[in-house]
Scaffold this motif. Sequence first.
Motif, PDB file in Angstrom:
ATOM      1  N   LEU A 607       5.172 -91.731  -8.399  1.00  0.00           N
ATOM      2  CA  LEU A 607       5.268 -91.372  -9.809  1.00  0.00           C
ATOM      3  C   LEU A 607       5.183 -92.575 -10.771  1.00  0.00           C
ATOM      4  N   SER A 608       5.764 -93.574 -10.286  1.00  0.00           N
ATOM      5  CA  SER A 608       5.528 -94.838 -11.538  1.00  0.00           C
ATOM      6  C   SER A 608       4.216 -95.177 -11.609  1.00  0.00           C
ATOM      7  N   MET A 609       3.235 -95.115 -10.544  1.00  0.00           N
ATOM      8  CA  MET A 609       1.770 -95.282 -10.583  1.00  0.00           C
ATOM      9  C   MET A 609       1.221 -94.331 -11.497  1.00  0.00           C
ATOM     10  N   HIS A 610       1.725 -93.159 -11.651  1.00  0.00           N
ATOM     11  CA  HIS A 610       0.990 -92.222 -12.633  1.00  0.00           C
ATOM     12  C   HIS A 610       1.774 -92.175 -14.045  1.00  0.00           C
ATOM     13  N   SER A 611       2.575 -93.175 -14.356  1.00  0.00           N
ATOM     14  CA  SER A 611       3.315 -93.014 -15.633  1.00  0.00           C
ATOM     15  C   SER A 611       2.992 -94.372 -16.218  1.00  0.00           C
ATOM     16  N   LEU A 612       1.755 -95.078 -16.074  1.00  0.00           N
ATOM     17  CA  LEU A 612       1.399 -96.262 -16.544  1.00  0.00           C
ATOM     18  C   LEU A 612       1.491 -96.249 -18.027  1.00  0.00           C
ATOM     19  N   THR A 613       1.640 -97.101 -18.828  1.00  0.00           N
ATOM     20  CA  THR A 613       1.498 -97.206 -20.233  1.00  0.00           C
ATOM     21  C   THR A 613       0.064 -97.609 -20.534  1.00  0.00           C
ATOM     22  N   PRO A 614      -0.486 -97.278 -21.810  1.00  0.00           N
ATOM     23  CA  PRO A 614      -1.808 -97.498 -21.953  1.00  0.00           C
ATOM     24  C   PRO A 614      -2.285 -98.917 -21.976  1.00  0.00           C
ATOM     25  N   SER A 615      -1.166-100.053 -22.292  1.00  0.00           N
ATOM     26  CA  SER A 615      -1.298-101.174 -21.918  1.00  0.00           C
ATOM     27  C   SER A 615      -1.371-101.668 -20.663  1.00  0.00           C
ATOM     28  N   HIS A 616      -0.938-100.934 -19.749  1.00  0.00           N
ATOM     29  CA  HIS A 616      -1.311-101.322 -18.245  1.00  0.00           C
ATOM     30  C   HIS A 616      -2.302-100.516 -17.381  1.00  0.00           C
ATOM     31  N   SER A 617      -3.183 -99.959 -18.285  1.00  0.00           N
ATOM     32  CA  SER A 617      -4.300 -99.433 -17.479  1.00  0.00           C
ATOM     33  C   SER A 617      -5.232-100.340 -17.136  1.00  0.00           C
ATOM     34  N   PRO A 618      -6.190-100.135 -16.145  1.00  0.00           N
ATOM     35  CA  PRO A 618      -7.037-101.276 -15.502  1.00  0.00           C
ATOM     36  C   PRO A 618      -7.892-101.658 -16.339  1.00  0.00           C
ATOM     37  N   LEU A 619      -7.972-102.884 -16.166  1.00  0.00           N
ATOM     38  CA  LEU A 619      -8.905-103.844 -16.923  1.00  0.00           C
ATOM     39  C   LEU A 619     -10.217-103.460 -16.730  1.00  0.00           C
ATOM     40  N   ASN A 620     -11.164-103.211 -17.735  1.00  0.00           N
ATOM     41  CA  ASN A 620     -12.499-102.554 -17.675  1.00  0.00           C
ATOM     42  C   ASN A 620     -13.264-103.557 -18.623  1.00  0.00           C
ATOM     43  N   LEU A 621     -14.211-104.235 -18.125  1.00  0.00           N
ATOM     44  CA  LEU A 621     -15.290-104.832 -18.994  1.00  0.00           C
ATOM     45  C   LEU A 621     -16.825-104.519 -18.456  1.00  0.00           C
ATOM     46  N   VAL A 622     -17.643-104.660 -19.541  1.00  0.00           N
ATOM     47  CA  VAL A 622     -18.969-104.498 -19.347  1.00  0.00           C
ATOM     48  C   VAL A 622     -19.712-106.030 -19.806  1.00  0.00           C
ATOM     49  N   VAL A 623     -20.377-106.482 -18.839  1.00  0.00           N
ATOM     50  CA  VAL A 623     -20.887-107.788 -19.066  1.00  0.00           C
ATOM     51  C   VAL A 623     -22.805-107.425 -19.065  1.00  0.00           C
ATOM     52  N   ASP A 624     -23.263-107.786 -20.081  1.00  0.00           N
ATOM     53  CA  ASP A 624     -24.635-108.104 -20.270  1.00  0.00           C
ATOM     54  C   ASP A 624     -25.253-109.256 -19.864  1.00  0.00           C
ATOM     55  N   ILE A 625     -26.223-109.312 -19.044  1.00  0.00           N
ATOM     56  CA  ILE A 625     -26.797-110.700 -18.741  1.00  0.00           C
ATOM     57  C   ILE A 625     -28.151-110.649 -19.285  1.00  0.00           C
ATOM     58  N   GLY A 626     -28.434-111.570 -20.454  1.00  0.00           N
ATOM     59  CA  GLY A 626     -29.672-111.641 -20.889  1.00  0.00           C
ATOM     60  C   GLY A 626     -30.494-112.769 -20.334  1.00  0.00           C
ATOM     61  N   HIS A 627     -31.506-112.995 -21.117  1.00  0.00           N
ATOM     62  CA  HIS A 627     -32.570-114.006 -20.970  1.00  0.00           C
ATOM     63  C   HIS A 627     -31.610-115.283 -20.710  1.00  0.00           C
ATOM     64  N   ASN A 628     -32.218-116.301 -19.898  1.00  0.00           N
ATOM     65  CA  ASN A 628     -31.575-117.797 -19.777  1.00  0.00           C
ATOM     66  C   ASN A 628     -30.223-117.526 -19.021  1.00  0.00           C
ATOM     67  N   ALA A 629     -29.892-116.355 -18.615  1.00  0.00           N
ATOM     68  CA  ALA A 629     -28.534-115.928 -17.975  1.00  0.00           C
ATOM     69  C   ALA A 629     -27.519-116.056 -19.082  1.00  0.00           C
ATOM     70  N   GLU A 630     -27.903-115.617 -20.225  1.00  0.00           N
ATOM     71  CA  GLU A 630     -26.729-115.568 -21.230  1.00  0.00           C
ATOM     72  C   GLU A 630     -25.747-114.456 -20.927  1.00  0.00           C
ATOM     73  N   ILE A 631     -24.561-114.654 -21.113  1.00  0.00           N
ATOM     74  CA  ILE A 631     -23.381-113.861 -20.815  1.00  0.00           C
ATOM     75  C   ILE A 631     -22.925-112.925 -22.143  1.00  0.00           C
ATOM     76  N   SER A 632     -22.962-111.778 -22.136  1.00  0.00           N
ATOM     77  CA  SER A 632     -22.431-111.003 -23.339  1.00  0.00           C
ATOM     78  C   SER A 632     -21.616-109.919 -23.013  1.00  0.00           C
ATOM     79  N   ILE A 633     -20.176-109.802 -23.405  1.00  0.00           N
ATOM     80  CA  ILE A 633     -19.488-108.806 -23.065  1.00  0.00           C
ATOM     81  C   ILE A 633     -19.663-107.741 -24.130  1.00  0.00           C
ATOM     82  N   SER A 634     -20.137-106.532 -23.769  1.00  0.00           N
ATOM     83  CA  SER A 634     -20.339-105.462 -24.790  1.00  0.00           C
ATOM     84  C   SER A 634     -19.115-104.499 -24.827  1.00  0.00           C
ATOM     85  N   ASP A 635     -18.117-104.606 -23.933  1.00  0.00           N
ATOM     86  CA  ASP A 635     -17.125-103.647 -23.930  1.00  0.00           C
ATOM     87  C   ASP A 635     -15.999-104.209 -22.992  1.00  0.00           C
ATOM     88  N   GLN A 636     -14.705-104.184 -23.494  1.00  0.00           N
ATOM     89  CA  GLN A 636     -13.699-104.794 -23.001  1.00  0.00           C
ATOM     90  C   GLN A 636     -12.384-104.102 -23.305  1.00  0.00           C
TER      91      GLN A 636
END
Length: 695
Positions: A607-636
Amino acid sequence: MATPTPSTNTPQKHLHNLSSPAPRSVPPLNMLDSPLNMLGEGGVGMGISMSGMGISMSGMGMSSLGLTASQLGRADEDERRRRLETIIAMINKKKGRVSEEGIMALCKQDQVQLERSANADGSIVLTLVIGANAICDITILLDQVTSVKLEVADDDDDVYKTSGSRILRRSLASPPGVRRINTTLDRFALNLDKLLNMERLSEANAGIGCYKAILSIHRSLMKLFEHEKKLALELIGENTPNARHKAEREVLCKKSGRPRMNAGYCLGLSLEYWMDRRHLISKKGPQPTSAQGKEKDDVDSKALEDYPEEADPGNNKIYSLTIECESSPSSMYTPIRIPDSWIADDIEKAPDAPPDADMSSLILNTSQSKIAWLEPKPTYLESPSQAGDHDAMNIDDAPGRLPNIRFVAKFNPPIIVPLTLYVAIIQSVGLTYDQQDLRATTFVGLALRPEETDPGMSVTAGGHTPEVRSTTSVLAVDKEGKETHTKHANTLYIPKLEYARAVESIPFQHPRQLIALLPLFRQYAFITSLVQDVFGAHAPPKQPPHQPPLSPPTTPKRGETPEVQVDLTLAYTHPSPKLAILVPHPLSSCSSPASSADPSALINELLSMHSLTPSHSPLNLVVDIGHNAEISISDQNVVDSEVVGKTSEGADVDMDGLAKLREKVKRLERALDTCGDLGVWAEWLRREAVKEQET
């Protein structure tokens, strides 16, 4: 339970999917790993004498094993000959061990002229005459190679001689953990084949200088490298620790690459364009474990001082292009040219200079458009004979002919790119993609599971590739700053089937073609390296034999740290590959119940696992790999993305808050660029999320 009969023929590659009914102590009779047992198939006897190879197999006939022709069947003469030739070819691949006799046998096999002489100290000098343009002296004392000296034509600055001698000496030394008596000539034979190939090409084209052509490209690329290195040093600061190495790696990974003559264990010109974890600089080289190791360390001390990454190839893996010459009709492709330089003395163009005429839309390196490249004139062959004795009817010997040789860049290691990008690369260097060469290969099959059936062969176009799983041990740092190891249960999803190809080599006419393509090579080298570190060297976890496939997950034992589930989603499509990562928030982790016999504790935990607060939600990141391997995080959702003043209509945006947010996101990007490891980065993100929660 009966043991298998000798007639059982189970392919070796399927053995891992089957369980033999025989006891573990009973060895299999059909051992396909041995090439000699291939003769046993079809009733071919093993009473064969190969006197030329020093192998005697008399007394090992099938009758001694209790096998008869009626049991195994009888093969015809052609099949016998084919299998025997296969065995001989496999034996001939072995180049022998490092010794005087082994080197002499290798030279005889490759038809290399060899001269032997003795010194006063008892050492032996073997002089290998590799055609008209290369000579190699190998000094041997008590079956141990003490020195190697290589000399090639047109090497006015001794660039090839100095580094080439070191590489050949290294290829004859014992690798770490291998005894001297077990050291083979395989690496030396590969380098010898390269020298022989250069000689054969030269002899077939009126003695044209292949070494001179490679050295010309090396001088031009070094001129460009030193120019860009100087600019990088000005930005970094010469007083910064390891400033020279940092500047070189900046040019290597972001600019026009780092050219090296005879790098690592391989002869030839290499253009290094990417390095894993380039920010990690090794402070000391490998420690020698023997007297021979001390001698080898002395030989390579200069190389380790200039290139510290050679001391730690596990972390600082190098991606490079080896520039060579290969046979090609001059009527089909632009042949090699041997100019004094491929680049102007000023190196950079004037600001108002027009762009190059042959720049295509694929060329994405903006800095390379500023380079003042030169367009050399064609190099024609000279007349093979000035004495008037050549045949005038022989067109191949006519003066003024273009050489049937072209430049080729070989990838080390091969780089895996989407099929659409592969076609664009082939077309950019003047080739046409052959539709008959289309193969249903994917990123998973080429980069992660090369020994298994490629998902592209079993999945229809537009379908989904299966999940790829692995378990890794990741280094993490707790709140007290102590280093710990955490287990990650990793899962890779590739929602869209994207055909891919492994690029092994591409021909080129001008070095600027390679420089222009480096941003794309870095882009896919980096993302492939990230995923391979997690999934490439690990097999999918198997279910225990006593556990049903659909059983619930086992509860961790008392005191045992549960595995952290890391979900990755890869979009490999050109031009912007994306990698999404999903990891649980550290504050959402619940300890295991004290006893599995206490159902109330288990219910409360679920029950405690299903009652997480929004601040404790899983960490989700989207990483874009550009030219010359440039890293850009578009969503996090690791750092707070709310900007003060943006919610009310007509209010001014809090620019200070927006700048702080961007700086926090850039910090996440720099962390991934610095560590170059998804597992380490995931643990760092979890720690940052706790800090962000506390603030």
